[in-house]
Write a protein that holds these residues in place. Structure first.
Motif, short mmCIF file in Angstrom:
data_model
loop_
_atom_site.label_atom_id
_atom_site.label_comp_id
_atom_site.label_asym_id
_atom_site.label_seq_id
_atom_site.Cartn_x
_atom_site.Cartn_y
_atom_site.Cartn_z
N ASN A 1 0.56 3.96 -2.96
CA ASN A 1 0.19 5.35 -2.72
C ASN A 1 1.22 6.34 -3.25
OD1 ASN A 1 -2.20 4.64 -1.49
ND2 ASN A 1 -1.34 4.59 0.57
N LEU B 1 0.82 -1.21 0.00
CA LEU B 1 0.00 0.00 0.00
C LEU B 1 0.86 1.26 0.00
CD1 LEU B 1 -2.78 -1.14 2.47
CD2 LEU B 1 -2.97 -0.88 0.00
N ARG C 1 0.54 7.71 -8.28
CA ARG C 1 -0.79 8.29 -8.35
C ARG C 1 -1.33 8.42 -9.77
NH1 ARG C 1 -2.05 6.28 -5.19
NH2 ARG C 1 -3.96 7.46 -4.93
N GLN D 1 5.99 9.75 3.45
CA GLN D 1 5.28 8.78 4.28
C GLN D 1 6.14 8.34 5.47
OE1 GLN D 1 2.39 6.43 1.24
NE2 GLN D 1 4.55 5.92 1.03
N ALA E 1 -5.07 2.33 1.30
CA ALA E 1 -4.99 2.70 -0.11
C ALA E 1 -5.72 4.01 -0.36
CB ALA E 1 -5.61 1.59 -0.97
N ASN E 2 -5.05 4.92 -1.06
CA ASN E 2 -5.67 6.18 -1.46
C ASN E 2 -6.00 6.12 -2.94
OD1 ASN E 2 -5.28 7.39 1.11
ND2 ASN E 2 -3.14 7.76 0.58
#
Length: 269
Positions: free
Chosen positions: A176, A172, A179, A192, A204-205
């Motif tokens: 992320n 994840l 994008r 991060q 997850a974004n």
């Protein structure tokens, strides 16, 4: 013989797990005697990966290294070094970022993944402080990991594969960082590193999307998995569940908490 109704088309080894918005980034390799089109594909893929989707002007390109790659005097790996050591890369990612964000982006651009833990961040902070900027860049491209993943003639690419998928958090964090084509790494962002240092759970974004691109926020996935105790010969014992992207990480964590092993993830809609 296989039990009646058993679908033997399901792979029995962990597959490549690749979100839709990364699918176009794979497998850019330069072969012997390339055509001009193939060379242009390598140039484009390298700039896109190493410079993080940033738009660059003609004067920001590494024209000398392009010429050397064209005449065969350097490899793709050496071309990646030239782009990584260029003033363009320094201006985009070193000058205007924190050291942690700079190192995080180096992992993404050259190894195709996120840093896995705080120890990896600290190791590269030490490399930079002790040996300088060039050594920090080269530490990725000259590594055994780079050689194993990309070799001499493959452009680096996102590595969201089964080897990282053993740890859902690593998967994840890497996901992320990527994008999609609508984003650019030149935009300011926080590293991060807080999640790494505090060992916080990742989620997850959804990616940035533009018109006519895949939108994984509404796409559904079918996850096939085994639970511990299932017979290796009884392949029909595999479980299956369908989820939307927003719930994918939660579902994967649930499967792993129950001792499950992911077989496949595929798009269903």
């Amino acid at each position: 013989m296989a039990p009646a109704g058993c679908n033997l088309s399901i792979p029995l080894t962990p597959p490549i797990i690749m979100p839709l918005w990364l699918a176009d980034e794979l497998n850019t390799e330069l072969f012997k005697s390339p055509s001009d089109t193939e060379l242009q594909d390598v140039f484009t893929a390298t700039y896109r990966q190493v410079l993080g989707n940033a738009h660059i002007n003609s004067f920001e390109r590494c024209e000398k290294a392009e010429s050397q790659l064209r005449n065969g005097s350097i490899t793709v790996r050496e071309f990646v070094i030239a782009v990584g050591l260029s003033e363009t890369y320094r201006n985009l990612f070193f000058t205007n970022n924190s050291p942690y964000r700079f190192i995080e982006l180096n992992f993404k651009h050259f190894l195709g993944r996120s840093p896995r833990n705080q120890e990896e961040i600290a190791e590269h902070v030490l490399i930079y402080n002790t040996h300088g900027y060039d050594a920090e860049i080269l530490s990725y491209i000259d590594s055994e990991e780079y050689s194993s993943a990309f070799g001499e003639n493959n452009v680096p690419s996102p590595r969201v594969d089964s080897s990282q998928f053993q740890d859902n958090r690593d998967y994840l964090l890497t996901l992320n960082l990527n994008r999609g084509r609508a984003s650019s790494d030149r935009m300011p962002a926080m590293a991060q590193v807080r999640q790494l240092a505090a060992k916080l759970p990742a989620k997850a974004n959804p990616p940035r999307v533009t018109n006519n691109q895949y939108d994984n926020r509404i796409t559904r996935y079918e996850v096939n998995y085994d639970l511990s105790g299932n017979s290796a010969t009884n392949r029909c014992a595999a479980q299956s569940v369908q989820v939307q992207f927003a719930n994918l990480s939660r579902q994967l964590q649930s499967i792993q908490r129950r001792g499950g092993r992911i077989r496949t993830i595929r798009v269903t809609s």
